[in-house]
Design an enzyme around this catalytic site. Structure first.
Site, PDB file in Angstrom:
ATOM      1  CE  LYS A  52      -3.825  -2.462   1.933  1.00  0.00           C
ATOM      2  NZ  LYS A  52      -4.243  -3.212   3.099  1.00  0.00           N
ATOM      3  CD  GLN A  96      -3.858  -5.098   6.003  1.00  0.00           C
ATOM      4  OE1 GLN A  96      -3.854  -4.063   5.364  1.00  0.00           O
ATOM      5  NE2 GLN A  96      -4.279  -6.239   5.491  1.00  0.00           N
ATOM      6  CG  ASP A 119     -10.376  -1.135   4.320  1.00  0.00           C
ATOM      7  OD1 ASP A 119     -10.012  -1.612   3.240  1.00  0.00           O
ATOM      8  OD2 ASP A 119      -9.709  -1.206   5.374  1.00  0.00           O
TER       9      ASP A 119
HETATM   10  N1  GUN Z   1      -7.158  -7.689   5.456  1.00  0.00           N
HETATM   11  C1  GUN Z   1      -7.433  -8.452   4.375  1.00  0.00           C
HETATM   12  N2  GUN Z   1      -8.056  -7.725   3.436  1.00  0.00           N
HETATM   13  C2  GUN Z   1      -8.197  -6.480   3.936  1.00  0.00           C
HETATM   14  C3  GUN Z   1      -8.755  -5.282   3.436  1.00  0.00           C
HETATM   15  O1  GUN Z   1      -9.294  -5.203   2.319  1.00  0.00           O
HETATM   16  N3  GUN Z   1      -8.696  -4.200   4.258  1.00  0.00           N
HETATM   17  C4  GUN Z   1      -8.144  -4.254   5.491  1.00  0.00           C
HETATM   18  N4  GUN Z   1      -8.152  -3.157   6.231  1.00  0.00           N
HETATM   19  N5  GUN Z   1      -7.607  -5.354   5.976  1.00  0.00           N
HETATM   20  C5  GUN Z   1      -7.631  -6.458   5.206  1.00  0.00           C
END
Ligand code: GUN
Length: 284
Positions: A52, A96, A119
Site C-alpha cells: 500500500k 489492516q 475500506d
Molecule cells: N485484510 C485483508 N483484506 C483487507 C482489506 O481489504 N482491508 C483491510 N483493512 N484489511 C484487510
C-alpha cells in the site's frame, strides 16, 4: 483456452488515472494522504501494508504508517484512530485486518470516521453500498467489477454465483453485481450441492480462502471465472481458490493468482483515497 484477465495491467491504468487527479490536487495546494495502521506481526499483513505504501508513492499520496506492537490494547488503538480522524492531513484511514485477539475489530471499524473509511467497512458505508448510494466502494468487489468492465464483459442479466459470504468480499460482491443487473446467488459452507449451483454461473466469483477449491467440474464451459483467493500452498507459493490450469481449459476468461484481483484491490484503495481527499476538500 480462456482469455487471461490481466489485473496488473488494468490496475496500472486505474492508478495512472488516480495519479493524474492527485497531481491536480497538489497543484491546488493539497497534499492528500493515507494513514495505514498495522497492529502486530502478521507476515501477510506486513506485505499488504508495504504494498500500500508503494501504491501511495506511485500515485503521489503521502502515506503515514503506524506499526503498533502485538500487545496494543483496544483503547490505545481507539486513541490513534480518533487522532487520525481529527488530523486534516490524513484523508483516508486503513486499519489492516486481522487485529490481535484482545481488540474487537468491529469496535475499531465503527470508530473510523465514515468520511475517511477508504475500506468502506463502517456500517454507514456498508449501508450506502446496500442502497447503491456509494461514497466509497469496497476495494476487492469494486476491483472485480472494474476488471469485468475493462474486459467488456457484460453483467446485465447474467447469472453471477459468488462463493463466500464474508463482509469484506462475498456480501458486497453480491450487492455490486446486483446493482449491475446480475442475477446473483451467494453460496457458502452450508450450501447444498455447491457444484450444482456454481455450474449455473455465467460469472463465477470464488472468495473461499481454500487453495484449489474450484475444480473444472464446478464450472460451466464458457463461464468467466474470477479468483479472489490468496492462499499459500504446501510449497509456500501464492495460489488462488481455483484450480487454474484445468479451469482455464473451459472458461472463456479467468483471472490469474497472483496478478489478478490482488492488484485491483490495491488500485481501488488508491481511488477511494482520492475520493476521500476530494470530498474533504469540498466540505472544508
Ligand atoms: N485484510 C485483508 N483484506 C483487507 C482489506 O481489504 N482491508 C483491510 N483493512 N484489511 C484487510
Amino acid at each position: 483456452m480462456a482469455e487471461i484477465i490481466d489485473g496488473k495491467k488494468i490496475a496500472a491504468q486505474v492508478k495512472e488515472e488516480v495519479r493524474t487527479e492527485v497531481e491536480k490536487l497538489k497543484a491546488a495546494g493539497m497534499k492528500p494522504g493515507l494513514a495505514v495502521v498495522l497492529v502486530g506481526n502478521n507476515p501477510a499483513s506486513r506485505v499488504y501494508v508495504s504494498n500500500k505504501e508503494k501504491d501511495c508513492a506511485e500515485c503521489g499520496f503521502a502515506s503515514y504508517e503506524y506499526a503498533l506492537p502485538e500487545e496494543t490494547t483496544e483503547e490505545e488503538l481507539l486513541e490513534l484512530v480518533r487522532k487520525l480522524n481529527d488530523d486534516s492531513t490524513v484523508n483516508g484511514i486503513l486499519v489492516q485486518l486481522p487485529l490481535p485477539k484482545q481488540i474487537c475489530e468491529q469496535t475499531i471499524l465503527h470508530a473510523i470516521s465514515p468520511a475517511k473509511d477508504v475500506d468502506a467497512f463502517h456500517p454507514e458505508n456498508v449501508g450506502r453500498i446496500m442502497i447503491g448510494d456509494y461514497q466509497f466502494l469496497p476495494c476487492t468487489p469494486a476491483g472485480v467489477i472494474e476488471m469485468l468492465d475493462a474486459m467488456n464483459i457484460d453483467i446485465n442479466g447474467k447469472h453471477c454465483v459468488v462463493i463466500g459470504r464474508s463482509n469484506i468480499v462475498g456480501k458486497p460482491m453480491g450487492m455490486l453485481l446486483l446493482h449491475r443487473n446480475g442475477t446473483v446467488t451467494i453460496c457458502h459452507s452450508r450450501t447444498k450441492d455447491l457444484a450444482e449451483q456454481t455450474r449455473q454461473a455465467d460469472i463465477l466469483v470464488a472468495a473461499v480462502g481454500k487453495a484449489g477449491f474450484v475444480t473444472k467440474d464446478m464450472v460451466k464451459p464458457g463461464a468467466v471465472v474470477i479468483d479472489v483467493g490468496m492462499n499459500r500452498n504446501e510449497a509456500g507459493k501464492l495460489v488462488g481458490d481455483v484450480c487454474y490450469d484445468e479451469v482455464a481449459e473451459i472458461a472463456s476468461a479467468i483471472t490469474p493468482v497472483p496478478g489478478g484481483v490482488g492488484p485491483m484491490t490495491r488500485a481501488i484503495l488508491m481511488r477511494n483515497t482520492l475520493t476521500a481527499a476530494k470530498n474533504q476538500l469540498k466540505t472544508k
